[in-house]
Write a protein that holds these residues in place. Structure first.
Motif, short mmCIF file in Angstrom:
data_model
loop_
_atom_site.label_atom_id
_atom_site.label_comp_id
_atom_site.label_asym_id
_atom_site.label_seq_id
_atom_site.Cartn_x
_atom_site.Cartn_y
_atom_site.Cartn_z
N LYS A 97 -4.27 65.87 -25.78
CA LYS A 97 -5.27 64.81 -25.88
C LYS A 97 -5.24 63.93 -24.63
O LYS A 97 -6.28 63.61 -24.05
N THR A 98 -4.04 63.56 -24.21
CA THR A 98 -3.89 62.72 -23.01
C THR A 98 -4.43 63.43 -21.78
O THR A 98 -5.16 62.84 -20.97
N LEU A 99 -4.09 64.71 -21.63
CA LEU A 99 -4.57 65.48 -20.49
C LEU A 99 -6.09 65.63 -20.52
O LEU A 99 -6.74 65.57 -19.47
N ASP A 100 -6.65 65.81 -21.70
CA ASP A 100 -8.10 65.92 -21.83
C ASP A 100 -8.78 64.62 -21.41
O ASP A 100 -9.78 64.63 -20.69
N GLU A 101 -8.20 63.49 -21.83
CA GLU A 101 -8.76 62.19 -21.44
C GLU A 101 -8.68 62.00 -19.92
O GLU A 101 -9.64 61.54 -19.29
N LYS A 102 -7.54 62.37 -19.33
CA LYS A 102 -7.39 62.25 -17.88
C LYS A 102 -8.36 63.17 -17.15
O LYS A 102 -8.93 62.80 -16.13
N TYR A 103 -8.54 64.38 -17.68
CA TYR A 103 -9.47 65.33 -17.07
C TYR A 103 -10.90 64.77 -17.08
O TYR A 103 -11.60 64.83 -16.06
N LYS A 104 -11.31 64.22 -18.22
CA LYS A 104 -12.65 63.64 -18.31
C LYS A 104 -12.81 62.46 -17.35
O LYS A 104 -13.85 62.29 -16.73
N HIS A 105 -11.75 61.66 -17.24
CA HIS A 105 -11.78 60.53 -16.31
C HIS A 105 -11.92 61.03 -14.87
O HIS A 105 -12.71 60.48 -14.08
N LEU A 106 -11.16 62.07 -14.52
CA LEU A 106 -11.26 62.63 -13.17
C LEU A 106 -12.63 63.24 -12.91
O LEU A 106 -13.17 63.13 -11.81
N ASP A 112 -18.80 60.23 -9.61
CA ASP A 112 -19.06 58.97 -8.90
C ASP A 112 -18.91 59.16 -7.38
O ASP A 112 -19.72 58.63 -6.60
N VAL A 113 -17.90 59.92 -6.96
CA VAL A 113 -17.70 60.18 -5.53
C VAL A 113 -18.89 60.97 -4.98
O VAL A 113 -19.40 60.67 -3.89
N GLU A 114 -19.32 61.99 -5.72
CA GLU A 114 -20.49 62.78 -5.28
C GLU A 114 -21.72 61.89 -5.14
O GLU A 114 -22.48 62.01 -4.16
N ASP A 115 -21.93 61.00 -6.12
CA ASP A 115 -23.07 60.08 -6.06
C ASP A 115 -22.96 59.15 -4.85
O ASP A 115 -23.95 58.89 -4.14
N SER A 116 -21.76 58.65 -4.59
CA SER A 116 -21.54 57.76 -3.44
C SER A 116 -21.80 58.50 -2.13
O SER A 116 -22.41 57.94 -1.20
N ILE A 117 -21.35 59.75 -2.05
CA ILE A 117 -21.58 60.54 -0.84
C ILE A 117 -23.07 60.76 -0.63
O ILE A 117 -23.57 60.64 0.49
N SER A 118 -23.78 61.04 -1.73
CA SER A 118 -25.24 61.22 -1.62
C SER A 118 -25.91 59.94 -1.14
O SER A 118 -26.82 59.99 -0.29
#
Length: 133
Positions: A97-106, A112-118
């Motif tokens: 569960k913790t890893l899934d939450e971290k994965y979704k956060h990443l 967000d990084v892709e949007d910022s780059i665009s």
């Protein structure tokens, strides 16, 4: 996903002889049994005492003496190992569960990084177009 029990009835607990056989076959470095249990000569195997074993909740017969200090230390050490393993098991069970939450956060951060780059590319293109005019 709900896990269904594949057994309709729970298996029967092992009898005294099966337990003694397990203790006898355990290697000396077995974390559960530890060294003091590997030698079954310390366990009374007579059938005369079997009723006393089942009546006593601590597994000691009325005729047996208290465990020695070193045996108590080994028992306490074994108990602490078991407690640690139980805690580790609990921690491991919660990890998916913790890893899934971290994965979704990443994934969100990656988006967000892709949007910022665009946005930066668009801003850079706009600046280049202004500079050409």
């Amino acid at each position: 996903m709900v896990k269904k029990d594949s057994y309709k009835d729970k298996p029967k607990p092992p009898n005294r002889e099966q337990i003694i056989a397990d203790l006898a076959s355990a290697p000396e470095n077995d974390t559960v049994y530890m060294h003091q249990f590997a030698d079954i000569s310390s366990i009374q195997c007579s059938k005369d005492n079997s009723s006393e074993h089942s009546d006593n909740s601590h597994g000691q017969t009325g005729g047996q003496s208290e465990p020695s200090v070193s045996d108590r230390d080994k028992i306490n050490q074994t108990y602490e190992h078991v407690k640690k393993f139980i805690q580790l098991h609990s921690d491991i069970k919660s990890e998916p569960k913790t890893l899934d939450e971290k994965y979704k956060h990443l994934e969100k951060l990656g988006k967000d990084v892709e949007d910022s780059i665009s946005e930066l590319k668009s801003a850079a293109d706009a600046i280049v177009k202004k500079a050409k005019k």
